[in-house]
Motif scaffolding. Structure first.
Motif, PDB file in Angstrom:
ATOM      1  N   LEU A  94      -7.561  16.962  40.466  1.00 17.79           N
ATOM      2  CA  LEU A  94      -7.243  16.337  39.184  1.00 17.79           C
ATOM      3  C   LEU A  94      -8.496  15.676  38.613  1.00 17.79           C
ATOM      4  O   LEU A  94      -9.219  14.984  39.326  1.00 17.79           O
ATOM      5  N   TYR A  95      -8.762  15.897  37.337  1.00 16.85           N
ATOM      6  CA  TYR A  95      -9.811  15.173  36.616  1.00 16.85           C
ATOM      7  C   TYR A  95      -9.587  15.365  35.121  1.00 16.85           C
ATOM      8  O   TYR A  95      -8.552  15.911  34.715  1.00 16.85           O
ATOM      9  N   HIS A  96     -10.537  14.907  34.281  1.00 11.30           N
ATOM     10  CA  HIS A  96     -10.264  14.850  32.846  1.00 11.30           C
ATOM     11  C   HIS A  96     -10.018  16.220  32.212  1.00 11.30           C
ATOM     12  O   HIS A  96      -9.308  16.324  31.215  1.00 11.30           O
ATOM     13  N   LYS A  97     -10.598  17.285  32.763  1.00 12.04           N
ATOM     14  CA  LYS A  97     -10.353  18.621  32.228  1.00 12.04           C
ATOM     15  C   LYS A  97      -9.065  19.227  32.762  1.00 12.04           C
ATOM     16  O   LYS A  97      -8.581  20.227  32.220  1.00 12.04           O
ATOM     17  N   ALA A 154       1.104  11.937  45.551  1.00 11.63           N
ATOM     18  CA  ALA A 154      -0.239  11.888  46.130  1.00 11.63           C
ATOM     19  C   ALA A 154      -1.155  12.899  45.452  1.00 11.63           C
ATOM     20  O   ALA A 154      -0.699  13.929  44.946  1.00 11.63           O
ATOM     21  N   ILE A 155      -2.447  12.590  45.456  1.00 14.96           N
ATOM     22  CA  ILE A 155      -3.463  13.444  44.835  1.00 14.96           C
ATOM     23  C   ILE A 155      -4.576  13.689  45.844  1.00 14.96           C
ATOM     24  O   ILE A 155      -5.093  12.745  46.450  1.00 14.96           O
ATOM     25  N   ILE A 156      -4.955  14.958  46.006  1.00 16.91           N
ATOM     26  CA  ILE A 156      -6.107  15.324  46.829  1.00 16.91           C
ATOM     27  C   ILE A 156      -7.178  15.925  45.929  1.00 16.91           C
ATOM     28  O   ILE A 156      -6.881  16.734  45.052  1.00 16.91           O
ATOM     29  N   GLU A 157      -8.392  15.568  46.165  1.00 19.94           N
ATOM     30  CA  GLU A 157      -9.563  15.917  45.356  1.00 19.94           C
ATOM     31  C   GLU A 157      -9.414  15.387  43.939  1.00 19.94           C
ATOM     32  O   GLU A 157      -9.273  16.137  42.970  1.00 19.94           O
ATOM     33  N   ALA A 158      -9.476  14.092  43.847  1.00 23.10           N
ATOM     34  CA  ALA A 158      -9.535  13.435  42.550  1.00 23.10           C
ATOM     35  C   ALA A 158     -10.984  13.069  42.271  1.00 23.10           C
ATOM     36  O   ALA A 158     -11.727  12.688  43.174  1.00 23.10           O
ATOM     37  N   SER A 159     -11.393  13.206  41.029  1.00 21.66           N
ATOM     38  CA  SER A 159     -12.719  12.748  40.632  1.00 21.66           C
ATOM     39  C   SER A 159     -12.606  12.082  39.271  1.00 21.66           C
ATOM     40  O   SER A 159     -11.647  12.294  38.532  1.00 21.66           O
ATOM     41  N   ARG A 160     -13.601  11.269  38.943  1.00 18.51           N
ATOM     42  CA  ARG A 160     -13.520  10.468  37.715  1.00 18.51           C
ATOM     43  C   ARG A 160     -14.926  10.268  37.153  1.00 18.51           C
ATOM     44  O   ARG A 160     -15.829   9.831  37.870  1.00 18.51           O
ATOM     45  N   ALA A 161     -15.099  10.609  35.884  1.00 13.22           N
ATOM     46  CA  ALA A 161     -16.389  10.443  35.209  1.00 13.22           C
ATOM     47  C   ALA A 161     -16.202   9.449  34.068  1.00 13.22           C
ATOM     48  O   ALA A 161     -15.717   9.820  32.994  1.00 13.22           O
ATOM     49  N   ALA A 206     -19.143  10.344  47.234  1.00 10.52           N
ATOM     50  CA  ALA A 206     -19.622  10.115  45.872  1.00 10.52           C
ATOM     51  C   ALA A 206     -18.452  10.017  44.899  1.00 10.52           C
ATOM     52  O   ALA A 206     -18.431   9.154  44.010  1.00 10.52           O
ATOM     53  N   ASP A 207     -17.442  10.886  45.043  1.00 10.51           N
ATOM     54  CA  ASP A 207     -16.255  10.806  44.193  1.00 10.51           C
ATOM     55  C   ASP A 207     -15.470   9.527  44.460  1.00 10.51           C
ATOM     56  O   ASP A 207     -14.928   8.908  43.532  1.00 10.51           O
ATOM     57  N   ALA A 208     -15.388   9.131  45.712  1.00  5.13           N
ATOM     58  CA  ALA A 208     -14.634   7.924  46.058  1.00  5.13           C
ATOM     59  C   ALA A 208     -15.191   6.697  45.346  1.00  5.13           C
ATOM     60  O   ALA A 208     -14.435   5.828  44.901  1.00  5.13           O
ATOM     61  N   GLU A 209     -16.496   6.620  45.228  1.00  7.72           N
ATOM     62  CA  GLU A 209     -17.126   5.480  44.561  1.00  7.72           C
ATOM     63  C   GLU A 209     -16.639   5.346  43.127  1.00  7.72           C
ATOM     64  O   GLU A 209     -16.432   4.241  42.628  1.00  7.72           O
ATOM     65  N   CYS A 210     -16.462   6.466  42.439  1.00 14.37           N
ATOM     66  CA  CYS A 210     -16.044   6.438  41.030  1.00 14.37           C
ATOM     67  C   CYS A 210     -14.554   6.149  40.861  1.00 14.37           C
ATOM     68  O   CYS A 210     -14.099   5.889  39.748  1.00 14.37           O
ATOM     69  N   LEU A 211     -13.803   6.205  41.952  1.00 17.45           N
ATOM     70  CA  LEU A 211     -12.356   5.994  41.865  1.00 17.45           C
ATOM     71  C   LEU A 211     -11.948   4.549  42.108  1.00 17.45           C
ATOM     72  O   LEU A 211     -10.819   4.161  41.798  1.00 17.45           O
ATOM     73  N   HIS A 212     -12.853   3.753  42.643  1.00 18.50           N
ATOM     74  CA  HIS A 212     -12.503   2.378  43.018  1.00 18.50           C
ATOM     75  C   HIS A 212     -11.990   1.556  41.839  1.00 18.50           C
ATOM     76  O   HIS A 212     -11.173   0.645  42.022  1.00 18.50           O
TER      77      HIS A 212
END
Length: 375
Positions: free
Chosen positions: A89-92, A110-117, A148-154
């Protein structure tokens, strides 16, 4: 438990192969091997190449129609799941289906492989960004696939609901491809690059690889290229014709043997989430030279199973390649360590164990009183 699954980025039945589709299928396989019953609730794809409020509003409307269809099926069959799980899951590729059904049926989500920009908070992708954030805030458990993705999700996911769930693969086909003991690496060193041949980050990876190898023309090496796509001719033209073998696209069943037959997999990994190819190569007992990008250091041990250099740094990438070409024994050492490392940390069994704990955590979090969550 019964798990309803969806993959808004790329459904499992999508006709175009990719690392994303492979990882989604592996997640389902691993969950089943852990004893769970997994049903693909929807193959709806919310991903769009271009973004705008109008376009993504239309996608949301389509997704909500899918919610109504699934809800009616569940009510008719009186068989709702124990957990709704969304992959990537991400903005696109926002998820409107999972949160809506989870709310309607009071399900853990639950979500697996989430990223956030965060830079997508405004602009053409603002609608999708907000939708992805809403799903993250609703989720009872969220897993990034690298640190790296985890940092952006905090910013939006409390620590007690956030995990890093390292990727994995079914290593059996790669182990079976190594028949007997692998012959020692020798000149010319047999290099292998595997990747889609399309514009953007993939083509940039090929450009970095070509520029690095151009600096090593005085050394003994041969490169095999596996992959296809709209810029295949441009990719092939980057390399000297007498130093390459072009195999085109191969089926997944043919790749393990190719990894096993080569001394080193080389991939600059421009903007790669982690690089499934790098994990596959190591499973077949082949070390890697790669770019130190996002989740790559989470699956490649620097100096032990591979040699990593800063993303896009041609000189550093070439230096690592030169080190191995001049000293083929390094390739043998990396390959032996790589096989053991993948078996211990990134096997299907290891992935199944991590997924099982993650799914149970989502259920436990959902049962906790709201006032206790986030503490």
């Amino acid at each position: 438990m019964r798990i309803a699954f969806t993959a808004p980025m790329k459904p499992l039945d999508h006709p175009v192969p990719s690392g994303d589709r492979t990882m989604g299928r592996l997640i389902v396989k691993a969950l089943k091997s852990a004893g769970h019953e997994v049903e693909v609730a929807s193959t709806f794809r919310s991903w769009r190449k271009d973004g705008s409020d109008e376009l993504q509003s239309k996608v949301k409307a389509e997704a909500l129609k899918e919610v109504s269809r699934i809800a009616n099926d569940w009510k008719r069959d009186r068989k709702k799941p124990d957990l709704f799980l969304t992959y990537h899951l991400y903005h696109k590729a926002p998820d409107w289906i999972g949160p809506a059904l989870a709310d309607r049926f009071d399900l853990p989500y639950a979500i697996i492989e989430a990223s956030r920009a965060p830079k997508r908070k405004t602009g053409n992708w603002a609608f999708g960004f907000a939708a992805a954030d809403m799903a993250l805030q609703r989720a009872d458990a969220v897993a990034a696939i690298h640190n790296a993705d985890a940092e952006c999700l905090h910013e939006v996911v409390p620590p007690d609901r956030l995990d890093v769930l390292l990727p994995f693969l079914d290593e059996a086909p790669y182990r079976q491809a190594v028949t007997g003991s692998k012959p020692p690496a020798s000149a010319p060193l047999k290099l292998l690059a595997v990747g889609m041949m399309r514009e953007g980050d993939k083509f940039r990876s090929y450009e970095v690889l070509a520029a690095a190898l151009d600096r090593l023309m005085n050394l003994s090496w041969h490169l095999t290229l596996i992959g296809d796509g709209p810029v295949r001719s441009k990719v092939v033209d980057l390399f000297p014709a007498d130093r390459i073998t072009v195999l085109g696209a191969l089926g997944a069943e043919d790749l393990p043997a190719q990894y096993a037959q080569h001394d080193l997999v080389v991939w600059p990994a421009i903007r790669e989430a982690f690089g499934l190819v790098l994990m596959e190569a190591q499973a077949a007992g082949t070390g890697v030279v790669a770019g130190n990008t996002f989740g790559v250091p989470d699956i490649v041990r620097q100096g032990e199973t591979g040699l990593l250099s800063q993303e896009g740094d041609v000189e550093a990438f070439a230096a690592n390649l030169e080190n191995v070409i001049r000293n083929p024994g390094i390739a043998d050492r990396l390959g032996i360590a790589a096989s053991a490392y993948i078996s211990a940390n990134h096997s299907l069994e290891a992935g199944a164990a991590r997924l099982d704990l993650f799914a149970r955590k989502a259920v436990d979090n959902h049962r906790r009183p709201q006032k206790d969550q986030g503490k």
